[in-house]
Design a protein around this motif. Structure first.
Motif, PDB file in Angstrom:
ATOM      1  N   UNK A   1       0.854  -1.186   0.000  1.00 27.23           N
ATOM      2  CA  UNK A   1       0.000   0.000   0.000  1.00 27.23           C
ATOM      3  C   UNK A   1       0.889   1.234   0.000  1.00 27.23           C
ATOM      4  N   UNK A   2       0.577   2.184  -0.870  1.00 25.70           N
ATOM      5  CA  UNK A   2       1.250   3.488  -0.898  1.00 25.70           C
ATOM      6  C   UNK A   2       0.189   4.530  -0.581  1.00 25.70           C
ATOM      7  N   UNK A   3       0.424   5.335   0.451  1.00 25.42           N
ATOM      8  CA  UNK A   3      -0.608   6.267   0.903  1.00 25.42           C
ATOM      9  C   UNK A   3       0.006   7.626   1.228  1.00 25.42           C
ATOM     10  N   UNK A   4      -0.725   8.683   0.900  1.00 19.12           N
ATOM     11  CA  UNK A   4      -0.270  10.041   1.205  1.00 19.12           C
ATOM     12  C   UNK A   4      -1.478  10.942   1.410  1.00 19.12           C
ATOM     13  N   UNK A   5      -1.335  11.883   2.322  1.00 21.22           N
ATOM     14  CA  UNK A   5      -2.431  12.783   2.656  1.00 21.22           C
ATOM     15  C   UNK A   5      -1.958  14.229   2.547  1.00 21.22           C
ATOM     16  N   UNK A   6      -2.918  15.126   2.291  1.00 22.16           N
ATOM     17  CA  UNK A   6      -2.675  16.566   2.318  1.00 22.16           C
ATOM     18  C   UNK A   6      -1.665  16.946   1.235  1.00 22.16           C
ATOM     19  N   UNK A   7      -0.518  17.517   1.590  1.00 21.73           N
ATOM     20  CA  UNK A   7       0.498  17.869   0.606  1.00 21.73           C
ATOM     21  C   UNK A   7       1.397  16.691   0.254  1.00 21.73           C
ATOM     22  N   UNK A   8       1.261  15.580   0.969  1.00 18.51           N
ATOM     23  CA  UNK A   8       2.117  14.421   0.748  1.00 18.51           C
ATOM     24  C   UNK A   8       2.193  13.935  -0.693  1.00 18.51           C
ATOM     25  N   UNK A   9       1.088  13.941  -1.462  1.00 23.27           N
ATOM     26  CA  UNK A   9       1.160  13.442  -2.834  1.00 23.27           C
ATOM     27  C   UNK A   9       2.108  14.203  -3.753  1.00 23.27           C
ATOM     28  N   UNK A  10       2.614  15.377  -3.358  1.00 23.17           N
ATOM     29  CA  UNK A  10       3.565  16.066  -4.239  1.00 23.17           C
ATOM     30  C   UNK A  10       4.858  15.274  -4.390  1.00 23.17           C
TER      31      UNK A  10
ATOM     32  N   UNK B   1      -3.650   5.121  -1.913  1.00 19.19           N
ATOM     33  CA  UNK B   1      -4.644   5.813  -1.093  1.00 19.19           C
ATOM     34  C   UNK B   1      -4.195   7.258  -0.903  1.00 19.19           C
ATOM     35  N   UNK B   2      -5.083   8.205  -1.195  1.00 24.25           N
ATOM     36  CA  UNK B   2      -4.781   9.614  -0.958  1.00 24.25           C
ATOM     37  C   UNK B   2      -5.946  10.259  -0.209  1.00 24.25           C
ATOM     38  N   UNK B   3      -5.636  11.359   0.471  1.00 20.18           N
ATOM     39  CA  UNK B   3      -6.659  12.041   1.257  1.00 20.18           C
ATOM     40  C   UNK B   3      -6.304  13.522   1.339  1.00 20.18           C
ATOM     41  N   UNK B   4      -7.170  14.330   1.975  1.00 20.96           N
ATOM     42  CA  UNK B   4      -7.136  15.770   1.784  1.00 20.96           C
ATOM     43  C   UNK B   4      -6.461  16.600   2.869  1.00 20.96           C
ATOM     44  N   UNK B   5      -6.553  16.211   4.146  1.00 23.52           N
ATOM     45  CA  UNK B   5      -5.987  17.083   5.172  1.00 23.52           C
ATOM     46  C   UNK B   5      -6.202  16.548   6.565  1.00 23.52           C
TER      47      UNK B   5
ATOM     48  N   UNK C   1      -9.500   8.878  -1.466  1.00 21.73           N
ATOM     49  CA  UNK C   1      -9.582   8.274  -2.791  1.00 21.73           C
ATOM     50  C   UNK C   1      -8.685   7.045  -2.819  1.00 21.73           C
ATOM     51  N   UNK C   2      -9.253   5.934  -3.277  1.00 23.07           N
ATOM     52  CA  UNK C   2      -8.495   4.687  -3.391  1.00 23.07           C
ATOM     53  C   UNK C   2      -8.476   4.278  -4.855  1.00 23.07           C
ATOM     54  N   UNK C   3      -7.284   4.048  -5.376  1.00 23.73           N
ATOM     55  CA  UNK C   3      -7.121   3.536  -6.728  1.00 23.73           C
ATOM     56  C   UNK C   3      -6.191   2.332  -6.619  1.00 23.73           C
ATOM     57  N   UNK C   4      -6.773   1.145  -6.598  1.00 17.76           N
ATOM     58  CA  UNK C   4      -5.985  -0.056  -6.345  1.00 17.76           C
ATOM     59  C   UNK C   4      -5.462  -0.032  -4.930  1.00 17.76           C
ATOM     60  N   UNK C   5      -4.135  -0.034  -4.791  1.00 14.46           N
ATOM     61  CA  UNK C   5      -3.525   0.013  -3.455  1.00 14.46           C
ATOM     62  C   UNK C   5      -2.861   1.372  -3.194  1.00 14.46           C
TER      63      UNK C   5
ATOM     64  N   UNK D   1      -1.374   8.762 -14.053  1.00 15.43           N
ATOM     65  CA  UNK D   1      -2.640   8.246 -14.584  1.00 15.43           C
ATOM     66  C   UNK D   1      -3.461   7.501 -13.538  1.00 15.43           C
ATOM     67  N   UNK D   2      -3.319   7.900 -12.282  1.00 15.31           N
ATOM     68  CA  UNK D   2      -4.126   7.329 -11.205  1.00 15.31           C
ATOM     69  C   UNK D   2      -5.139   8.357 -10.729  1.00 15.31           C
ATOM     70  N   UNK D   3      -6.164   7.883 -10.040  1.00 13.54           N
ATOM     71  CA  UNK D   3      -7.162   8.750  -9.424  1.00 13.54           C
ATOM     72  C   UNK D   3      -6.670   9.116  -8.031  1.00 13.54           C
ATOM     73  N   UNK D   4      -6.579  10.416  -7.763  1.00 11.27           N
ATOM     74  CA  UNK D   4      -6.029  10.855  -6.488  1.00 11.27           C
ATOM     75  C   UNK D   4      -6.771  12.077  -5.967  1.00 11.27           C
ATOM     76  N   UNK D   5      -6.411  12.449  -4.737  1.00  9.84           N
ATOM     77  CA  UNK D   5      -6.796  13.734  -4.178  1.00  9.84           C
ATOM     78  C   UNK D   5      -5.624  14.262  -3.378  1.00  9.84           C
ATOM     79  N   UNK D   6      -5.784  15.445  -2.840  1.00  9.02           N
ATOM     80  CA  UNK D   6      -4.731  16.075  -2.035  1.00  9.02           C
ATOM     81  C   UNK D   6      -5.369  17.274  -1.341  1.00  9.02           C
ATOM     82  N   UNK D   7      -4.566  17.994  -0.582  1.00  6.22           N
ATOM     83  CA  UNK D   7      -5.035  19.286  -0.094  1.00  6.22           C
ATOM     84  C   UNK D   7      -5.201  20.197  -1.315  1.00  6.22           C
TER      85      UNK D   7
END
Length: 198
Positions: A101-110, A157-161, A151-155, A120-126
């Motif tokens: 599983x790879x997961x990041x929240x808020x500004x982490x997805x940068x 996981x991203x989130x907003x804050x 938001x979950x796309x396969x394994x 080409x994945x479905x994600x979210x972020x702050x």
């Protein structure tokens, strides 16, 4: 089998996000190692709270030891992750495995784009870092940017804050340990019913 997660932190990490992630995963009996991507195990978070990591990130060498890698947000910490060759290496290794599983929240997805992952994945972020997830011109790095809280796309996981971190952490628990464990963890915490099934 006991699952495990590597949670990163650095100077400028958002403390609420980091602590909620570590706490919720440990309540689910997931072994968590908190690793500092800064020069010291002691990191000063975005609101001045000082946390002490278990290890320095450079001391982590066994990728196979963990089932998940998790990046909290906080702009300072996220920038540290995005500029770290070690973080890039770990994210790429975890992302290439169908079982991690790879997961990041808020500004982490940068940290995803410089690591070469999650294209080409479905994600979210702050919302404040959405534009940083764009490639040159107007083409997005991601397939779809969502305003959903998690938001979950396969394994992936991203989130907003900070306010979405309980849902975010519980989603990681669900992917690693199943929905029953989510309910066992969430109910005693008296979380809002919208965050977990009753």
């Amino acid at each position: 089998m006991t699952h495990s997660a590597l949670v990163l932190c650095a100077d400028g990490t958002e403390e609420i996000e980091c602590v909620v992630i570590v706490d919720v995963l440990r309540r689910a009996n997931i072994r968590v190692v908190l690793a500092s991507a800064s020069a010291s195990r002691r990191v000063q978070c975005s609101r001045g709270v000082v946390l002490e990591a278990d290890v320095l990130l450079d001391e982590v060498d066994a990728v196979t030891e963990f089932d998940a890698i998790v990046l909290p947000g906080g702009m300072g910490g996220a920038k540290a992750f995005a500029s770290s060759a070690r973080v890039h290496q770990l994210l790429a290794q975890y992302y290439s495995s169908s079982s991690k599983v790879v997961a990041a929240v808020c500004a982490g997805p940068i940290a995803f784009k410089p690591s070469g992952i999650a294209q080409n994945k479905n994600i979210t972020s702050h919302p404040s870092v959405k534009q940083q997830l764009m490639v040159e011109g107007d083409s997005p790095w991601f397939a779809s940017y969502s305003e959903e809280r998690v938001v979950v796309d396969g394994r992936l996981v991203t989130s907003r804050g900070p306010g979405t971190c309980f849902e975010f952490a519980l989603k990681i628990v669900e992917l690693l340990s199943g929905a029953q464990v989510v309910d066992e963890v969430a109910k005693p915490m008296m979380l809002h019913p919208a965050i977990h099934s009753e």
